[in-house]
Design an enzyme around this catalytic site. Sequence first.
Site, PDB file in Angstrom:
ATOM      1  N   GLY A  54     -27.198 -19.682  13.774  1.00 34.78           N
ATOM      2  CA  GLY A  54     -26.774 -19.671  15.167  1.00 34.78           C
ATOM      3  C   GLY A  54     -25.444 -20.367  15.395  1.00 34.78           C
ATOM      4  N   THR A  79     -13.794 -18.111   7.775  1.00 32.61           N
ATOM      5  CA  THR A  79     -12.409 -17.653   7.813  1.00 32.61           C
ATOM      6  C   THR A  79     -12.041 -16.800   6.598  1.00 32.61           C
ATOM      7  OG1 THR A  79     -11.629 -19.653   6.716  1.00 32.61           O
ATOM      8  CG2 THR A  79     -11.699 -19.684   9.131  1.00 32.61           C
ATOM      9  N   LYS A  80     -12.835 -16.928   5.523  1.00 36.01           N
ATOM     10  CA  LYS A  80     -12.584 -16.185   4.276  1.00 36.01           C
ATOM     11  C   LYS A  80     -13.901 -15.635   3.760  1.00 36.01           C
ATOM     12  CE  LYS A  80      -8.549 -18.739   3.174  1.00 36.01           C
ATOM     13  NZ  LYS A  80      -7.680 -19.427   2.410  1.00 36.01           N
ATOM     14  N   ASN A 135     -30.225 -12.047  17.307  1.00 37.38           N
ATOM     15  CA  ASN A 135     -30.766 -12.860  18.376  1.00 37.38           C
ATOM     16  C   ASN A 135     -29.850 -12.809  19.605  1.00 37.38           C
ATOM     17  OD1 ASN A 135     -32.381 -14.791  19.744  1.00 37.38           O
ATOM     18  ND2 ASN A 135     -32.905 -15.733  17.787  1.00 37.38           N
ATOM     19  N   HIS A 152      -4.787 -11.274  17.004  1.00 34.92           N
ATOM     20  CA  HIS A 152      -3.500 -11.166  17.691  1.00 34.92           C
ATOM     21  C   HIS A 152      -2.462 -11.976  16.909  1.00 34.92           C
ATOM     22  CE1 HIS A 152      -5.702  -9.458  21.046  1.00 34.92           C
ATOM     23  NE2 HIS A 152      -6.530 -10.486  20.989  1.00 34.92           N
TER      24      HIS A 152
END
Length: 194
Positions: free
Chosen positions: A151, A174-175, A84, A114
Amino acid sequence: MKSEKEKMLAGENYDASDKELITRWHLAKKLMRQFNQADSTNSDFIENTLQLLLGSKGENIWISAPFFVDYGENIHIGNNCEINMNCVFLDCNTITIGDNTGIGPNVQIYAVGHPINPDERLSKNNKKEAFAFWNTSSAPVTIGSNVWIGGGSIILPGVTIGDNTTIGAGSVVTKSIPANCLAVGNPCKVIRHL
């Protein structure tokens, strides 16, 4: 000796100001602009632009503009997928999306990162003509088949999302998340197995 692109795809620290990488980055921006400004009824132009922008794509793909990428060539999309509008795919490593997968609006997929330590972030690049990019590394993102990413979700480097899984809207993944489940939240966690 590895090229900077090879280092990038291997997940090693790399120089983002490398000529090969910056040349592709600029080409991706040109193709992305053409795609985003195309008349949505001009399917031949859209198809040809996506062929040049993406690493690979299957049949029956729908990507709603605007769509934003770093390089584009590291994105691989299976068959029967819908992405989308207003999605951002930072493809400094591979982003692979399986068949029959839907990506909601405003989803961000980051295959780049980073250093956490601020003293390690700024590049020591001494090239006078180059911008001093931050030190950068990457990790692939893999999204299985029959997945729905709600979304506003954000998917971080190194994450794999298994087949038949739904990620709830607004989640920060995150995992890695296994197959056949519903996962939501920040950080995203499995709340139900399907």
